[in-house]
Design an enzyme around this catalytic site. Sequence first.
Site, PDB file in Angstrom:
ATOM      1  N   TYR A 133       6.446   7.013 -14.601  1.00  8.97           N
ATOM      2  CA  TYR A 133       6.918   5.753 -15.175  1.00  8.97           C
ATOM      3  C   TYR A 133       6.969   5.790 -16.705  1.00  8.97           C
ATOM      4  O   TYR A 133       7.363   4.808 -17.322  1.00  8.97           O
ATOM      5  CB  TYR A 133       5.978   4.627 -14.765  1.00  8.97           C
ATOM      6  CG  TYR A 133       6.520   3.718 -13.697  1.00  8.97           C
ATOM      7  CD1 TYR A 133       6.569   4.131 -12.376  1.00  8.97           C
ATOM      8  CD2 TYR A 133       6.977   2.445 -14.002  1.00  8.97           C
ATOM      9  CE1 TYR A 133       7.046   3.296 -11.384  1.00  8.97           C
ATOM     10  CE2 TYR A 133       7.459   1.609 -13.015  1.00  8.97           C
ATOM     11  CZ  TYR A 133       7.484   2.038 -11.715  1.00  8.97           C
ATOM     12  OH  TYR A 133       7.949   1.203 -10.737  1.00  8.97           O
ATOM     13  N   LYS A 168      -2.544  13.061  -5.306  1.00 14.30           N
ATOM     14  CA  LYS A 168      -1.940  14.160  -4.544  1.00 14.30           C
ATOM     15  C   LYS A 168      -2.374  15.453  -5.236  1.00 14.30           C
ATOM     16  O   LYS A 168      -1.555  16.301  -5.621  1.00 14.30           O
ATOM     17  CB  LYS A 168      -0.412  13.977  -4.538  1.00 14.30           C
ATOM     18  CG  LYS A 168       0.344  14.924  -3.649  1.00 14.30           C
ATOM     19  CD  LYS A 168       0.402  14.483  -2.212  1.00 14.30           C
ATOM     20  CE  LYS A 168       1.063  15.551  -1.361  1.00 14.30           C
ATOM     21  NZ  LYS A 168       1.016  15.290   0.065  1.00 14.30           N
ATOM     22  N   ASP A 224      -0.506  10.355   0.851  1.00 14.32           N
ATOM     23  CA  ASP A 224       0.231  10.212   2.124  1.00 14.32           C
ATOM     24  C   ASP A 224      -0.713   9.755   3.235  1.00 14.32           C
ATOM     25  O   ASP A 224      -0.398   8.849   4.014  1.00 14.32           O
ATOM     26  CB  ASP A 224       0.991  11.497   2.496  1.00 14.32           C
ATOM     27  CG  ASP A 224       0.246  12.769   2.128  1.00 14.32           C
ATOM     28  OD1 ASP A 224      -0.786  12.675   1.453  1.00 14.32           O
ATOM     29  OD2 ASP A 224       0.690  13.859   2.537  1.00 14.32           O
ATOM     30  N   ASP A 250       2.550   1.638  -7.714  1.00 15.08           N
ATOM     31  CA  ASP A 250       3.727   0.792  -7.518  1.00 15.08           C
ATOM     32  C   ASP A 250       4.069   0.719  -6.030  1.00 15.08           C
ATOM     33  O   ASP A 250       4.255  -0.357  -5.455  1.00 15.08           O
ATOM     34  CB  ASP A 250       4.883   1.421  -8.305  1.00 15.08           C
ATOM     35  CG  ASP A 250       6.138   0.590  -8.257  1.00 15.08           C
ATOM     36  OD1 ASP A 250       6.028  -0.639  -8.223  1.00 15.08           O
ATOM     37  OD2 ASP A 250       7.238   1.180  -8.239  1.00 15.08           O
TER      38      ASP A 250
END
Length: 365
Positions: free
Chosen positions: A128, A196, A230, A254
């Site tokens: 972002y 992640k 995930d 987000d």
Amino acid sequence: MDKVKKVKVTLIPGDGIGPEVSLATQRCIEAAGVTINWEVVHAGTEIMEKKGTPLPQDVIDSVRRNKIAIKGPVTTPIGSGFRSVNVALRKELDLFACLRPCKLYPGVKSIDEKIDLVIVRENSEDLYAGIEFEAKSKEADTLVRVIRELDPKARFNLHPAISIKPISEAATTRIVRFAFETAIQMKRKKVTAVHKANIMKFTDGLFLKTAREVAKEYEGRILFEDRIVDNMCMQLVQRPAEYDVLVLPNLYGDIISDLCAGLIGGLGVAPGANIGDTIALFEATHGSAPKYKGMNKANPTAMILSGMLMLRHIGETKAADRLENAVAKVLKEGRSVTYDLKKDRHDPAAVGTSQMADAIIKAMQ
Ligand code: NAD
């Protein structure tokens, strides 16, 4: 009802459904017993036509001066120099933390019965950050060349577009500490860092390593764990009640905030706040839903609950409780609610934005 104190607050009604949900919120806050001195300033598509910018300087000045602001959603104009008024405000005012409580109120349809999550999203870096290079641009091709020099194993297809993902120890320390402090303040038990790091070893790896370091400061007071993003998505859908406070880098934050908004009844009921060291700006998770502009159809709950968070922030706890209880009552009854909260979205008994605000005000009397 006794009026308690007069506080000056910047109100940015926004565009699309913004002005309607903002008006509903103003009315509900006043009815909760707090007299606000509203300083109304405008950002968004309409002011852009008049002033040539969707974010005039007087908006920034007003928020800086008052330190407290509440904002309706703002459309991101396509093709202007601005990526987004929302992102620009967060950057300009250094609102580094996005706080999104996702609480399921009785009466609202969901996949579980007890969901009470707090999402803490880092606001200043990650994908972002807005550092992007267009496909086939000189800059993107130069970057490919430089990266190949630095890492001969790096593989690219021809002329890729490139986004940069900066994650720093300083920004991660700040957001994780904010998450733990929020957990203490909101009497929560656990913070889960979401990442992640198994794939992005340097960026998300740093996020995780830093989160673990900060967690040590809170050992014995707040539990800490981590989840891969995930897996987190799946677990939130299957066992949302197992989670408490989540802290995430910008992009995962987000996406997961919208997922959690879905778990508690949709964007129409999900409040939020963007917080810095001295300034707090409250706003719903949802956008400007332009197709509902001026139709008195949008659900005002998300923005009203953002107003409730604002009342808590300024220490108006009784008024905040009064407002939250009234919203909860209206949601539980399920009668005077907007279309999105009805079992059948075409239910003719659904009420409009202002009528739902009327019901909330009545529930406070
Ligand atoms: P959106 O949240 O505006 O709308 C998505 C859908 O969610 C709507 O079509 C509607 O069905 C539903 N919805 C949203 N708010 C609702 C409400 N209060 N009541 C009932 N239903 C509601 O998302 P979008 O369509 O992706 O974005 C529209 C514009 O808003 C874009 O220009 C986007 O950039 C902007 N945006 C602004 C903010 C912000 O101001 N903080 C946040 C997100 C999106």
